[in-house]
Write an enzyme that holds these catalytic residues in place. Structure first.
Site, PDB file in Angstrom:
ATOM      1  N   ASP A  59       5.085 -10.011 -25.402  1.00  0.00           N
ATOM      2  CA  ASP A  59       4.695 -11.304 -26.328  1.00  0.00           C
ATOM      3  C   ASP A  59       4.938 -10.001 -27.236  1.00  0.00           C
ATOM      4  OD1 ASP A  59       3.176 -12.986 -27.782  1.00  0.00           O
ATOM      5  OD2 ASP A  59       1.506 -12.284 -26.910  1.00  0.00           O
ATOM      6  N   ASP A  61       1.870  -9.959 -30.404  1.00  0.00           N
ATOM      7  CA  ASP A  61       0.313  -9.860 -31.414  1.00  0.00           C
ATOM      8  C   ASP A  61      -0.916  -9.430 -29.781  1.00  0.00           C
ATOM      9  OD1 ASP A  61       0.767 -10.540 -33.933  1.00  0.00           O
ATOM     10  OD2 ASP A  61       1.058 -12.708 -32.711  1.00  0.00           O
ATOM     11  N   LYS A 208     -12.296 -24.538 -36.451  1.00  0.00           N
ATOM     12  CA  LYS A 208     -10.630 -24.753 -35.597  1.00  0.00           C
ATOM     13  C   LYS A 208      -9.068 -24.517 -36.928  1.00  0.00           C
ATOM     14  CE  LYS A 208      -8.041 -26.698 -31.528  1.00  0.00           C
ATOM     15  NZ  LYS A 208      -8.043 -27.568 -30.910  1.00  0.00           N
ATOM     16  N   ASP A 213      -5.651 -22.579 -40.173  1.00  0.00           N
ATOM     17  CA  ASP A 213      -5.147 -22.192 -41.208  1.00  0.00           C
ATOM     18  C   ASP A 213      -4.614 -21.734 -41.591  1.00  0.00           C
ATOM     19  OD1 ASP A 213      -4.689 -25.230 -41.677  1.00  0.00           O
ATOM     20  OD2 ASP A 213      -6.453 -25.443 -42.972  1.00  0.00           O
ATOM     21  N   VAL A 214      -5.229 -20.342 -41.831  1.00  0.00           N
ATOM     22  CA  VAL A 214      -4.792 -19.158 -41.451  1.00  0.00           C
ATOM     23  C   VAL A 214      -3.998 -18.676 -41.307  1.00  0.00           C
ATOM     24  CG1 VAL A 214      -6.287 -16.621 -41.799  1.00  0.00           C
ATOM     25  CG2 VAL A 214      -7.845 -18.281 -41.835  1.00  0.00           C
ATOM     26  N   HIS A 215      -3.441 -19.045 -39.835  1.00  0.00           N
ATOM     27  CA  HIS A 215      -1.985 -19.053 -39.255  1.00  0.00           C
ATOM     28  C   HIS A 215      -1.001 -19.372 -39.571  1.00  0.00           C
ATOM     29  CE1 HIS A 215      -4.187 -15.615 -36.000  1.00  0.00           C
ATOM     30  NE2 HIS A 215      -4.969 -17.309 -36.405  1.00  0.00           N
ATOM     31  N   ASP A 346      -1.367 -10.419 -24.305  1.00  0.00           N
ATOM     32  CA  ASP A 346      -2.959 -10.890 -24.287  1.00  0.00           C
ATOM     33  C   ASP A 346      -3.558 -12.461 -23.640  1.00  0.00           C
ATOM     34  OD1 ASP A 346      -2.034 -11.240 -26.556  1.00  0.00           O
ATOM     35  OD2 ASP A 346      -3.990 -11.430 -26.681  1.00  0.00           O
TER      36      ASP A 346
END
Length: 510
Positions: A59, A61, A208, A213-215, A346
């Site tokens: 992965d 992140d 949520k 939205d941040v991503h 992770d």
């Protein structure tokens, strides 16, 4: 003298036994203190040899890229402002800042009751770790709400930790979820302080969505790319691991949910502009865990400028970038099947669960919190506390048969002292929720899933640098409850070429 009492003058058998146990504890402490755990160890849940691994997958992140605490503050602040600006939440929420030490990973959130809590491997709530907003909920109130402290299976989170299909609990397993839990707690706290009537389900969904939205909008990605040195760390160690695997002829691939521009910028910083030369396959925006189950999504090639091409994919070529796709097509095109593949991630559910249960890949969990917890467990305070706590538990188990009033008085004192020490032990790790891996004595629900879905686990990929690629990881054989502890107590051997004593010397000199 035991705890200020003259136990030599006492004729009760409980006190005589107490003296023996206390002396035993004093003798054990130096032994345990010389048996500290190296925080750079790789720990095994299942026997696995690196000699059998031909292909390594990652992965991105919190596996290849590790982030500083500034990133969680950024996510919290942006999501909080989205709630205010777009969902019409009160301006007063701006008074709340991100609290990095309030929550831990692996907690459950009761969506309907707006309660954040820690649950053990047997579905029991750890009383004292239930929070509404920023305040603990009294134990009596928790027991009244749940008719005890057990959470029935039908209301627990689903297989991926989500609150869906009638499940009222959500489990937060992602490191990125720490700001989400903190924001939920802060908004709940604000509404309660100001006596605002609200629907907890709506609050959960709004938070949520704001975090998402941040991503989804790329806000976080743009912020990290603009100031990469502020947000990304551990670059040199990741590069060294990839170089080691490459020099030993191992194939490598990357499957991440993050977009290519973001990954490319980070990997340029961590590894260098030639980072793609190290990987045989690179897949971005994979949409895990759907990637592991949905057979319908085909791979799509992406150019260096982010242009999506429309041609059918017949081969996954080195140096190319692919978007979406699915694991079944990946297996068909590469032939990388079974236990010769080791994948690191992770997120225990989204990264590892399907791979180990359905496809037989070997799995490695990256648990950054391990390093901090091991350092705490290596302190003299923790060793002294746990040694005496175990002795007290043994005393209570053996001496409870004495029913005379004097013995029962002493036993009750032990019960009270044991409860105080259990609380102290919890607070050493986190004042609100304690250790990521244990409730008072049982493993946490997080630990249960970790042991089931990860063959090995470690604080970071850098731990691989301490082992050669012929190394076999052996899980410790700990006696089952019905087995006699006839084996000598085993400790994790850790990195054999880096004795812990030298580790302690090195850290002290820094």
């Amino acid at each position: 003298v035991y705890r200020g009492q003259d136990i030599y003058g006492c004729l009760q058998p409980v006190c005589c036994q107490c003296l023996l146990e206390h002396r035993l504890c004093i003798n054990l402490i130096p032994v345990i203190s010389n048996n500290f755990v190296n925080p750079d160890t790789i720990f095994a849940n299942n026997q696995m040899s690196l000699q059998d691994i031909e292909i390594y997958g990652f992965d991105y992140d919190y596996t290849l890229a590790f982030y500083s605490s500034h990133l969680h503050t950024l996510i919290f602040n942006i999501a909080r402002d989205i709630l205010i600006d777009e969902h019409r939440y009160p301006e007063g929420l701006k008074e709340y800042d991100y609290m990095p030490n309030f929550v831990i990973r692996g907690l459950h959130y009761d969506v309907q009751k707006a309660l954040l809590m820690k649950i053990d491997a047997f579905h029991y709530i750890q009383l004292g770790t239930v929070y509404r907003g920023l305040n603990p909920v009294p134990e009596k109130e928790v027991i009244a709400m749940y008719e005890g402290s057990h959470v029935p299976l039908e209301i627990m989170s689903d297989f991926y930790g989500k609150s869906s299909h009638g499940h009222t609990m959500k489990q937060f397993m992602d490191i990125f979820s720490l700001p989400e839990m903190t924001l939920l707690s802060c908004v709940n706290d604000y509404f309660m302080k100001h006596n605002i009537d609200y629907e907890p389900v709506h609050l959960y969904k709004d938070v949520k969505e704001a975090i998402g939205d941040v991503h989804v909008r790329g806000i976080m990605y743009r912020a990290v790319e603009a100031d990469i040195e502020k947000y990304i760390c551990y670059g040199e160690q990741t590069h060294a691991v990839l170089q080691k695997l490459s020099k030993n002829g191992k194939k490598m691939f990357l499957i991440t949910n993050s977009p290519f521009d973001f990954v490319d910028r980070g990997m340029n910083y961590i590894v260098g502009k030639d980072w793609r030369d190290l990987f045989d396959v690179v897949i971005v925006q994979a949409d895990k865990p759907g990637f592991f189950n949905d057979r319908r999504k085909p791979f799509r090639r992406v150019t260096d400028k982010g242009v999506l091409l429309w041609d059918r994919i017949h081969h996954l070529e080195k140096g190319q970038i692919y978007k979406q796709g699915n694991l079944y097509e990946f297996l068909r095109l590469t032939g990388w099947r079974g236990s010769k593949v080791l994948y690191f991630g992770d997120h225990i559910y989204s990264d590892l669960a399907d791979l180990t249960l359905k496809h037989g890949w070997r799995t490695g969990a990256i648990i950054p919190e391990l390093r901090k917890e091991i350092k705490i467990m290596n302190t003299e305070e923790y060793v002294h506390t746990m040694t005496w706590l175990q002795a007290l538990t043994g005393l209570l188990e053996q001496m409870q048969v004495h029913r005379d009033p004097a013995s029962q008085t002493v036993i009750q004192q032990w019960i009270n002292e044991r409860e105080e020490m259990r609380l102290q032990t919890k607070d050493i790790f986190n004042a609100q929720f304690g250790s990521l891996f244990r409730t008072y004595h049982n493993p946490t629900y997080f630990s249960r899933r970790l042991s089931r879905f990860a063959d090995i686990y470690m604080p970071s990929l850098s731990c691989l640098l301490n082992y050669d690629l012929q190394h076999t990881f052996y899980p410790r054989r700990t006696p089952l409850q019905h087995e006699s502890p006839i084996w000598p107590e085993q400790t994790s051997t850790g990195a054999m070429n880096i004795p812990f004593q030298s580790y302690r010397t090195t850290t002290r000199s820094k």
